[in-house]
Enzyme design. Structure first.
Site, PDB file in Angstrom:
ATOM      1  N   LYS A   1      -1.745  -6.410  24.410  1.00 24.65           N
ATOM      2  CA  LYS A   1      -1.157  -6.031  23.105  1.00 24.65           C
ATOM      3  C   LYS A   1      -0.128  -6.868  22.793  1.00 24.65           C
ATOM      4  O   LYS A   1      -0.173  -7.322  21.489  1.00 24.65           O
ATOM      5  CB  LYS A   1      -0.512  -4.499  22.942  1.00 24.65           C
ATOM      6  CG  LYS A   1      -1.488  -3.474  23.043  1.00 24.65           C
ATOM      7  CD  LYS A   1      -1.182  -2.181  22.600  1.00 24.65           C
ATOM      8  CE  LYS A   1      -2.144  -1.217  22.648  1.00 24.65           C
ATOM      9  NZ  LYS A   1      -2.024   0.054  22.310  1.00 24.65           N
TER      10      LYS A   1
ATOM     11  N   LYS B   1     -12.927  -2.636  25.212  1.00 22.98           N
ATOM     12  CA  LYS B   1     -12.757  -1.201  25.170  1.00 22.98           C
ATOM     13  C   LYS B   1     -12.759  -1.045  23.591  1.00 22.98           C
ATOM     14  O   LYS B   1     -12.419  -1.475  22.823  1.00 22.98           O
ATOM     15  CB  LYS B   1     -11.461  -0.975  25.555  1.00 22.98           C
ATOM     16  CG  LYS B   1     -11.175   0.513  25.562  1.00 22.98           C
ATOM     17  CD  LYS B   1      -9.614   1.008  26.022  1.00 22.98           C
ATOM     18  CE  LYS B   1      -8.997   1.076  24.903  1.00 22.98           C
ATOM     19  NZ  LYS B   1      -7.748   1.859  24.710  1.00 22.98           N
TER      20      LYS B   1
ATOM     21  N   LYS C   1      -9.154   2.015  18.448  1.00 27.02           N
ATOM     22  CA  LYS C   1      -8.886   2.463  16.964  1.00 27.02           C
ATOM     23  C   LYS C   1      -8.470   1.176  16.362  1.00 27.02           C
ATOM     24  O   LYS C   1      -8.290   1.147  15.065  1.00 27.02           O
ATOM     25  CB  LYS C   1      -8.344   3.579  16.915  1.00 27.02           C
ATOM     26  CG  LYS C   1      -7.053   3.906  17.446  1.00 27.02           C
ATOM     27  CD  LYS C   1      -6.358   5.013  17.123  1.00 27.02           C
ATOM     28  CE  LYS C   1      -6.047   5.980  18.352  1.00 27.02           C
ATOM     29  NZ  LYS C   1      -5.098   5.423  19.499  1.00 27.02           N
TER      30      LYS C   1
HETATM   31  N1  AQP Z   1     -12.730   3.500  24.432  1.00 28.42           N
HETATM   32  C1  AQP Z   1     -12.230   4.593  25.380  1.00 28.42           C
HETATM   33  N2  AQP Z   1     -12.848   5.272  26.120  1.00 28.42           N
HETATM   34  C2  AQP Z   1     -12.508   6.254  26.928  1.00 28.42           C
HETATM   35  N3  AQP Z   1     -11.314   6.706  26.673  1.00 28.42           N
HETATM   36  C3  AQP Z   1     -10.438   6.074  25.886  1.00 28.42           C
HETATM   37  N4  AQP Z   1      -9.197   6.167  25.241  1.00 28.42           N
HETATM   38  C4  AQP Z   1      -9.041   5.656  24.444  1.00 28.42           C
HETATM   39  N5  AQP Z   1      -9.813   4.821  24.054  1.00 28.42           N
HETATM   40  C5  AQP Z   1     -10.903   4.986  24.983  1.00 28.42           C
HETATM   41  C6  AQP Z   1      -8.515   7.669  25.574  1.00 28.42           C
HETATM   42  O1  AQP Z   1      -7.965   8.208  24.655  1.00 28.42           O
HETATM   43  C7  AQP Z   1      -6.675   8.689  25.188  1.00 28.42           C
HETATM   44  C8  AQP Z   1      -5.828   8.167  23.886  1.00 28.42           C
HETATM   45  O2  AQP Z   1      -5.400   6.829  23.666  1.00 28.42           O
HETATM   46  P1  AQP Z   1      -4.569   6.484  22.705  1.00 28.42           P
HETATM   47  O3  AQP Z   1      -5.096   6.654  21.445  1.00 28.42           O
HETATM   48  O4  AQP Z   1      -3.195   6.809  23.064  1.00 28.42           O
HETATM   49  O5  AQP Z   1      -4.269   4.864  23.223  1.00 28.42           O
HETATM   50  P2  AQP Z   1      -5.204   3.670  23.659  1.00 28.42           P
HETATM   51  O6  AQP Z   1      -5.785   4.019  24.942  1.00 28.42           O
HETATM   52  O7  AQP Z   1      -4.436   2.406  23.589  1.00 28.42           O
HETATM   53  O8  AQP Z   1      -6.176   3.861  22.619  1.00 28.42           O
HETATM   54  P3  AQP Z   1      -6.785   2.949  21.406  1.00 28.42           P
HETATM   55  O9  AQP Z   1      -7.672   3.408  20.598  1.00 28.42           O
HETATM   56  O10 AQP Z   1      -6.916   1.322  22.169  1.00 28.42           O
HETATM   57  O11 AQP Z   1      -5.420   2.864  20.817  1.00 28.42           O
HETATM   58  P4  AQP Z   1      -4.875   1.542  20.016  1.00 28.42           P
HETATM   59  O12 AQP Z   1      -5.990   0.665  19.464  1.00 28.42           O
HETATM   60  O13 AQP Z   1      -3.910   2.249  19.078  1.00 28.42           O
HETATM   61  O14 AQP Z   1      -4.152   0.994  21.298  1.00 28.42           O
HETATM   62  C9  AQP Z   1      -6.193   8.119  26.487  1.00 28.42           C
HETATM   63  O15 AQP Z   1      -6.566   8.903  27.508  1.00 28.42           O
HETATM   64  C10 AQP Z   1      -7.104   6.763  26.449  1.00 28.42           C
HETATM   65  O16 AQP Z   1      -7.379   6.563  27.882  1.00 28.42           O
END
Ligand code: AQP
Length: 342
Positions: A118, A201, A204
């Site tokens: 990040k 991955k 969002k």
């Molecule tokens: N692509 C994914 N596949 C499976 N699990 C996922 N999680 C997130 N993306 C996937 C799981 O969702 C939970 C919440 O995640 P988060 O939103 O707190 O943070 P993150 O993992 O950083 O997700 P994003 O979508 O990538 O968010 P941003 O873009 O804001 O950093 C966790 O249990 C995560 O593992």
């Protein structure tokens, strides 16, 4: 207390940093519901303090927090059975995080791949909060003495750090106070990949909206995104090994399996020899049939934002009633005087 004797308590959270995705739904929300239904004590949180480690427009953050709460409830989280709240309403998280900032080591945090990804090349310009994020995450979990933490694969390293923080705290203060948690990383959807790049991955915050299915997408958008999802021109092989080196193909098979609640090799058995142009319509129908009812329920909850805020407030009161005694005991262990009368 020995870990085996502790009552099982589940904690997990989601950042309201944008629209929740199919990755969040399959990797997190569905599993949260399963744990609620299995009779565990379940505590779920919109981690808004984590979200601001990268810039969020205040109005967008408020809206995304309500959207995420709506997504939890639309997926099957019942606020009468699970504690559902937003993190910033329970200050015990940040208070314990400060203590954990003093337990965790710079070297531990410096090794976190999520920080490296990040912060990218511009580390000097990343927020201090982004660096310290895993210590706050350890506090989120341990302030409830949670024992089980369902997450996607990307959070594994942070959970290992949570274990290290608990072990070091217990060792330094010669107590057996914080549990050494069990990560629960299970199922076919622990890492749903981007629809544009099978090595990344689904996220969002990916700049390309075509890379993900949002839980707010309507049926036409879901159809369009999956029709355009990157694949290759080879037919589906007759074994999972045959998909090695084909990450986009493997991703779509995994998504189908997770949606249908079957194993990926069962999907292979059903579709072996088919081209992706033949497989995709079945995947699209399944995705629409699964997501459309969730989206519809979310929209229903979003029509009454005051009710969502009320639910989060009640959840925060219940969460605080568990967290505060644990925080206060932590202060005692650390040697802080606690003598206020109000
Ligand atoms: N692509 C994914 N596949 C499976 N699990 C996922 N999680 C997130 N993306 C996937 C799981 O969702 C939970 C919440 O995640 P988060 O939103 O707190 O943070 P993150 O993992 O950083 O997700 P994003 O979508 O990538 O968010 P941003 O873009 O804001 O950093 C966790 O249990 C995560 O593992």
């Amino acid at each position: 207390m020995a870990d085996a004797a502790r009552p099982k308590r589940v904690f997990s959270g989601i950042q309201p940093s944008g629209n929740l995705t199919l990755g969040n739904y399959l990797g997190a929300l569905k599993r949260f519901v399963q744990m609620q239904e299995s009779g565990f004590e379940t505590i779920y949180c919109m981690v808004d303090l984590h979200a601001i480690t990268t810039w969020q427009e205040p109005e967008d953050l408020r809206n995304a927090t309500r959207q995420a709460a709506a997504a939890f409830m639309a997926s099957g989280i019942n606020p009468e059975r699970s504690i559902l709240f937003n993190q910033s309403q329970v200050p015990a998280h940040t208070e314990l995080a400060w203590i954990f900032n003093c337990v965790a080591r710079m070297g531990w945090l410096g090794r976190m791949t999520q920080f490296k990804d990040k912060a990218g090349k511009n580390r000097e310009n990343a927020s201090v909060g982004l660096f310290a994020y895993p210590a706050l995450m350890a506090a989120d979990i341990l302030v409830y003495h949670a024992t089980h933490v369902p997450v996607g694969e990307d959070q594994k390293q942070h959970l290992e750090l949570t274990r290290d923080v608990a072990i070091k705290f217990n060792h330094d203060f010669k107590v057996d106070f914080f549990p050494v948690i069990e990560p629960v990383i299970k199922g076919t959807a622990t890492r749903v990949m981007s629809l544009r790049d099978g090595q990344q991955k689904m996220s969002k915050s990916d700049p390309s909206d075509m890379s993900r299915i949002n839980l707010t997408d309507n049926e036409d958008t879901i159809r369009k995104k999956l029709r355009r999802a990157r694949t290759d021109s080879e037919p589906i092989s007759d074994s999972l090994q045959g998909l090695e080196g084909r990450p986009e193909a493997r991703n779509l098979i995994n998504i189908y399996a997770a949606l249908a609640e079957i194993q990926p090799d069962e999907v292979i058995r059903q579709f072996a020899g088919c081209l992706f142009s033949e497989f995709k319509p079945a995947l699209i129908d399944l995705a629409v049939a699964t997501i459309a009812p969730v989206t519809e329920k979310m929209n229903g909850f979003m029509r009454d934002p005051a009710e969502i805020d009320r639910i989060l407030g009640v959840g925060a009161d219940n969460a605080a009633s568990i967290a505060e005694p644990i925080l206060h005991e932590t202060y005692e262990i650390v040697g802080m005087i606690r003598s206020r009368t109000m």
